[in-house]
Design a protein around this motif. Structure first.
Motif, PDB file in Angstrom:
ATOM      1  N   TYR A  62      36.171  57.710  35.842  1.00 20.87           N
ATOM      2  CA  TYR A  62      37.530  57.792  35.304  1.00 20.87           C
ATOM      3  C   TYR A  62      38.510  57.012  36.176  1.00 20.87           C
ATOM      4  CZ  TYR A  62      41.957  59.842  33.755  1.00 20.87           C
ATOM      5  OH  TYR A  62      43.243  60.026  33.298  1.00 20.87           O
ATOM      6  N   ALA A  63      38.372  57.149  37.500  1.00 23.64           N
ATOM      7  CA  ALA A  63      39.237  56.396  38.410  1.00 23.64           C
ATOM      8  C   ALA A  63      39.024  54.895  38.232  1.00 23.64           C
ATOM      9  CB  ALA A  63      38.968  56.814  39.849  1.00 23.64           C
ATOM     10  N   SER A  64      37.780  54.503  38.043  1.00 21.92           N
ATOM     11  CA  SER A  64      37.471  53.091  37.861  1.00 21.92           C
ATOM     12  C   SER A  64      38.004  52.584  36.523  1.00 21.92           C
ATOM     13  CB  SER A  64      35.960  52.878  37.956  1.00 21.92           C
ATOM     14  OG  SER A  64      35.642  51.643  38.542  1.00 21.92           O
ATOM     15  N   LEU A  65      37.880  53.400  35.484  1.00 17.23           N
ATOM     16  CA  LEU A  65      38.397  53.024  34.164  1.00 17.23           C
ATOM     17  C   LEU A  65      39.898  52.740  34.236  1.00 17.23           C
ATOM     18  CD1 LEU A  65      38.030  52.743  31.055  1.00 17.23           C
ATOM     19  CD2 LEU A  65      38.473  55.199  30.902  1.00 17.23           C
ATOM     20  N   GLN A  66      40.625  53.564  34.980  1.00 21.67           N
ATOM     21  CA  GLN A  66      42.063  53.344  35.126  1.00 21.67           C
ATOM     22  C   GLN A  66      42.346  52.002  35.802  1.00 21.67           C
ATOM     23  OE1 GLN A  66      42.525  57.298  37.030  1.00 21.67           O
ATOM     24  NE2 GLN A  66      44.196  57.620  35.588  1.00 21.67           N
ATOM     25  N   LEU A  67      41.508  51.646  36.784  1.00 18.30           N
ATOM     26  CA  LEU A  67      41.679  50.353  37.453  1.00 18.30           C
ATOM     27  C   LEU A  67      41.376  49.198  36.503  1.00 18.30           C
ATOM     28  CD1 LEU A  67      40.193  51.207  40.952  1.00 18.30           C
ATOM     29  CD2 LEU A  67      42.575  50.623  40.448  1.00 18.30           C
ATOM     30  N   PHE A  68      40.374  49.360  35.645  1.00 11.42           N
ATOM     31  CA  PHE A  68      40.090  48.308  34.665  1.00 11.42           C
ATOM     32  C   PHE A  68      41.265  48.131  33.696  1.00 11.42           C
ATOM     33  CE2 PHE A  68      35.477  48.521  35.709  1.00 11.42           C
ATOM     34  CZ  PHE A  68      35.248  47.163  35.798  1.00 11.42           C
ATOM     35  N   HIS A  69      41.900  49.233  33.319  1.00  9.73           N
ATOM     36  CA  HIS A  69      43.041  49.129  32.416  1.00  9.73           C
ATOM     37  C   HIS A  69      44.214  48.403  33.062  1.00  9.73           C
ATOM     38  CE1 HIS A  69      42.274  51.208  28.582  1.00  9.73           C
ATOM     39  NE2 HIS A  69      41.400  51.940  29.249  1.00  9.73           N
ATOM     40  N   ASN A  70      44.308  48.473  34.368  1.00  6.44           N
ATOM     41  CA  ASN A  70      45.413  47.829  35.090  1.00  6.44           C
ATOM     42  C   ASN A  70      44.920  46.687  35.965  1.00  6.44           C
ATOM     43  OD1 ASN A  70      47.713  49.769  34.410  1.00  6.44           O
ATOM     44  ND2 ASN A  70      46.161  51.162  35.191  1.00  6.44           N
ATOM     45  N   PHE A  71      43.813  46.073  35.581  1.00  6.45           N
ATOM     46  CA  PHE A  71      43.127  45.124  36.439  1.00  6.45           C
ATOM     47  C   PHE A  71      44.011  43.929  36.805  1.00  6.45           C
ATOM     48  CE2 PHE A  71      40.087  41.949  37.792  1.00  6.45           C
ATOM     49  CZ  PHE A  71      39.099  42.682  38.421  1.00  6.45           C
ATOM     50  N   GLU A  72      44.602  43.304  35.819  1.00 10.89           N
ATOM     51  CA  GLU A  72      45.386  42.091  36.098  1.00 10.89           C
ATOM     52  C   GLU A  72      46.572  42.398  37.003  1.00 10.89           C
ATOM     53  OE1 GLU A  72      46.277  39.394  32.923  1.00 10.89           O
ATOM     54  OE2 GLU A  72      44.551  40.063  31.744  1.00 10.89           O
ATOM     55  N   GLU A  73      47.263  43.482  36.708  1.00 10.14           N
ATOM     56  CA  GLU A  73      48.406  43.859  37.532  1.00 10.14           C
ATOM     57  C   GLU A  73      47.965  44.242  38.941  1.00 10.14           C
ATOM     58  OE1 GLU A  73      51.925  47.288  37.601  1.00 10.14           O
ATOM     59  OE2 GLU A  73      50.558  47.120  35.894  1.00 10.14           O
ATOM     60  N   ARG A  74      46.854  44.948  39.028  1.00 12.98           N
ATOM     61  CA  ARG A  74      46.392  45.459  40.319  1.00 12.98           C
ATOM     62  C   ARG A  74      45.751  44.380  41.186  1.00 12.98           C
ATOM     63  NH1 ARG A  74      44.982  46.393  44.440  1.00 12.98           N
ATOM     64  NH2 ARG A  74      44.096  48.229  45.463  1.00 12.98           N
ATOM     65  N   PHE A  75      45.075  43.403  40.559  1.00 16.32           N
ATOM     66  CA  PHE A  75      44.278  42.440  41.320  1.00 16.32           C
ATOM     67  C   PHE A  75      44.747  41.002  41.114  1.00 16.32           C
ATOM     68  CE2 PHE A  75      41.200  46.013  40.647  1.00 16.32           C
ATOM     69  CZ  PHE A  75      41.216  46.467  41.950  1.00 16.32           C
ATOM     70  N   GLY A  76      46.023  40.779  41.309  1.00 18.24           N
ATOM     71  CA  GLY A  76      46.550  39.428  41.421  1.00 18.24           C
ATOM     72  C   GLY A  76      46.565  38.602  40.164  1.00 18.24           C
ATOM     73  N   GLY A  77      46.566  39.247  39.000  1.00 15.78           N
ATOM     74  CA  GLY A  77      46.658  38.507  37.744  1.00 15.78           C
ATOM     75  C   GLY A  77      45.335  38.044  37.180  1.00 15.78           C
ATOM     76  N   TYR A  78      44.223  38.392  37.820  1.00 15.73           N
ATOM     77  CA  TYR A  78      42.905  37.962  37.335  1.00 15.73           C
ATOM     78  C   TYR A  78      42.429  38.855  36.187  1.00 15.73           C
ATOM     79  CZ  TYR A  78      42.482  34.823  41.314  1.00 15.73           C
ATOM     80  OH  TYR A  78      42.672  33.803  42.208  1.00 15.73           O
ATOM     81  N   ASP A  79      41.629  38.272  35.306  1.00  9.08           N
ATOM     82  CA  ASP A  79      41.129  38.941  34.102  1.00  9.08           C
ATOM     83  C   ASP A  79      39.688  39.375  34.323  1.00  9.08           C
ATOM     84  OD1 ASP A  79      40.553  39.804  31.546  1.00  9.08           O
ATOM     85  OD2 ASP A  79      40.522  37.796  30.668  1.00  9.08           O
ATOM     86  N   SER A  80      39.394  40.637  34.028  1.00  8.07           N
ATOM     87  CA  SER A  80      38.026  41.157  34.167  1.00  8.07           C
ATOM     88  C   SER A  80      37.219  41.035  32.889  1.00  8.07           C
ATOM     89  CB  SER A  80      38.069  42.635  34.577  1.00  8.07           C
ATOM     90  OG  SER A  80      38.598  43.423  33.508  1.00  8.07           O
ATOM     91  N   GLY A  81      37.868  40.634  31.795  1.00  9.04           N
ATOM     92  CA  GLY A  81      37.180  40.603  30.510  1.00  9.04           C
ATOM     93  C   GLY A  81      37.085  41.966  29.854  1.00  9.04           C
ATOM     94  N   PHE A  82      37.870  42.940  30.356  1.00  8.85           N
ATOM     95  CA  PHE A  82      37.788  44.301  29.818  1.00  8.85           C
ATOM     96  C   PHE A  82      38.311  44.358  28.394  1.00  8.85           C
ATOM     97  CE2 PHE A  82      39.863  48.685  29.701  1.00  8.85           C
ATOM     98  CZ  PHE A  82      38.692  49.323  29.324  1.00  8.85           C
ATOM     99  N   ASN A  83      37.541  45.007  27.511  1.00 13.07           N
ATOM    100  CA  ASN A  83      37.915  45.194  26.106  1.00 13.07           C
ATOM    101  C   ASN A  83      37.829  46.687  25.792  1.00 13.07           C
ATOM    102  OD1 ASN A  83      38.016  45.396  23.284  1.00 13.07           O
ATOM    103  ND2 ASN A  83      37.048  43.403  22.996  1.00 13.07           N
ATOM    104  N   PRO A  84      38.965  47.395  25.751  1.00 15.16           N
ATOM    105  CA  PRO A  84      38.953  48.842  25.483  1.00 15.16           C
ATOM    106  C   PRO A  84      38.796  49.138  23.999  1.00 15.16           C
ATOM    107  CG  PRO A  84      41.199  48.106  25.820  1.00 15.16           C
ATOM    108  CD  PRO A  84      40.324  46.888  26.021  1.00 15.16           C
ATOM    109  N   CYS A  85      37.616  48.861  23.493  1.00 13.78           N
ATOM    110  CA  CYS A  85      37.357  48.944  22.050  1.00 13.78           C
ATOM    111  C   CYS A  85      36.969  50.346  21.596  1.00 13.78           C
ATOM    112  CB  CYS A  85      36.242  47.962  21.676  1.00 13.78           C
ATOM    113  SG  CYS A  85      34.687  48.264  22.537  1.00 13.78           S
ATOM    114  N   GLY A  86      36.846  51.299  22.539  1.00 12.67           N
ATOM    115  CA  GLY A  86      36.414  52.650  22.192  1.00 12.67           C
ATOM    116  C   GLY A  86      34.924  52.828  22.398  1.00 12.67           C
TER     117      GLY A  86
END
Length: 432
Positions: free
Chosen positions: A96-120
């Motif tokens: 759950y903690a990691s999921l929150q970081l993926f949702h805020n990845f670009e903001e948290r990690f310098g604008g980089y994209d992780s390719g995260f797709n929260p499709c359910g």
């Protein structure tokens, strides 16, 4: 009191940085051509995340060494599912903690994209697992995880091509989905480099040197030794081989995992949620930009057939029959794919442990050696939070969250205390 605490903490951090500078100076005086405060070995998502968080913690000179290219091992071919559905509460908290970081990845990690797709993300179970699924959902909700029990028909409403006659119950995580392990790894490594980490590919660590007291003194590479007192082992499927010369047996086995990709008919071309099928023991996801559905295996009974004696023996090979088995499982769950073309089959490599849980620890019998290996297929989804917690663990910044890592201690194998989830599915066990 709060101000005093902050002042003490600031003084402590400055002392740690001063000690790191002194240690580097001493090593240089001993004649080593190059020194580092911390060497992270392994350029997958775990190694990159730890290196990045060490940089954020101002841990001194940090090197990230990878024997080939970034995301060369388990992070290279992973299907990339990001979910919180675990039968052990510690794993659920970390996910759950990691999921929150993926949702805020670009903001948290310098604008980089992780390719995260929260499709359910849907979990489908048969009759024997209905109560278990309810128990898992009841365990997750107080942790803050957004998950609900839903009817199989609700899953079918989102995926009209889904066969549900053998599905007795379902649960849904609207905020979960999938990402790109290679893209995430490179993003983490690039951000780490921006913060001062030296990222070196094509730089295998060929050995670890110890001093007369048995402490780490240096790592050896083809271009020379690097003096250091701290090494973080993030080599994944290579864990057993990496420390064998030190007489340290890691119970991590390299295993080949397979993926089959099929193309959906035009009328079902829209992307669909991730499905964890605990009836057929597989998991499926779609692609965002192509009408493809990917399926992977979650049945551990196949793993003895797919083990390799050495991770270096992995060359993308595929074992007989498993891709056909996965294709048939996908057709069983999605009958519209019966005549659909197979676009691709490929394989990747995992490092699995006897209880399918990672080893995250400090190896006290080799002072200076830390490890984060053996993630058994779920390292990617946990990598952002593991990077955070492991960096703090290495630097001695222990709090209740960091203490969660004690579950994954190396000594559990010697203690005959393997991790046992409090809830177990009939066929899928602890869902790893």
């Amino acid at each position: 009191m709060t101000s005093l605490y902050r002042a003490i903490r600031l003084v402590g951090m400055e002392f740690v940085k001063f000690a790191l500078r002194v240690r580097r100076w001493v090593m240089e005086c001993q004649g080593m051509s190059e020194t580092a405060d911390i060497v992270v070995v392994g350029g997958g998502c775990i190694g990159a995340a730890i290196a990045l968080h060490l940089a954020e913690q101002q841990a001194g000179k940090v090197l990230l060494l990878e024997q080939k290219q970034l995301a060369n091992g388990a992070s290279g071919k992973g299907i990339g599912i990001i979910r919180t559905h675990y039968t052990h509460p510690v794993l659920a908290k970390l996910a759950y903690a990691s999921l929150q970081l993926f949702h805020n990845f670009e903001e948290r990690f310098g604008g980089y994209d992780s390719g995260f797709n929260p499709c359910g993300y849907f979990i489908l179970v048969g009759d024997s697992d209905v109560d278990t699924l309810k128990d898992v959902v009841s365990m997750h909700q107080p942790l803050g995880i957004d998950v609900q029990m839903v009817s199989p028909a609700e899953a079918q409403a989102q995926m009209p091509f889904l066969r549900i006659d053998d599905v007795a119950a379902a649960a849904y995580e609207p905020n979960s989905g999938y990402g790109s392990p290679p893209k995430t790894t490179i993003a983490l490594a690039n951000r780490a480099a921006e913060l001062g980490v030296e990222v070196r590919t094509e730089t295998p660590v060929t050995g670890i040197k110890l001093d007369l007291e048995g402490r780490i003194e240096a790592v050896s590479t083809p271009t020379g030794d690097i003096a250091t007192r701290t090494v973080v082992d993030c080599v994944g499927p290579w864990a057993r081989k990496f420390t064998e010369a030190l007489g340290l047996p890691f119970p991590v086995s390299p295993v080949v995992e397979h993926v089959v990709v099929m193309e959906r008919p035009t009328e079902y071309a829209a992307p669909h949620p991730v499905v964890s099928d605990l009836v057929n023991l597989c998991y499926v996801r779609s692609d965002a930009d192509q009408p493809y559905t990917r399926i992977g295996n979650s049945d551990p009974k196949y793993h003895p057939q797919f083990l390799l004696p050495d991770a270096d023996q992995f060359h993308g090979q595929q074992f007989p029959d498993i891709c056909e088995t996965l294709q048939q499982k996908l057709i069983r769950r999605c009958p519209i794919l019966e005549t659909a073309p197979v676009v691709e089959t490929y394989s990747g490599i995992w490092g699995i442990t006897p209880d399918y849980q990672p080893i995250i620890d400090r190896l006290d019998h080799i002072p200076g050696l830390y490890c984060a290996v053996g993630f058994s297929g779920h390292g990617y989804k946990l990598s952002p939070i593991i990077g955070d917690l492991m960096s703090r663990f290495i630097l001695g910044k222990i709090d209740d969250q960091v203490k969660l890592l004690d579950l994954f201690r190396f000594s559990r194998f010697q203690e005959n205390s393997l991790i046992q989830p409090p809830i177990r599915y009939a066929r899928a066990g602890g869902l790893r």
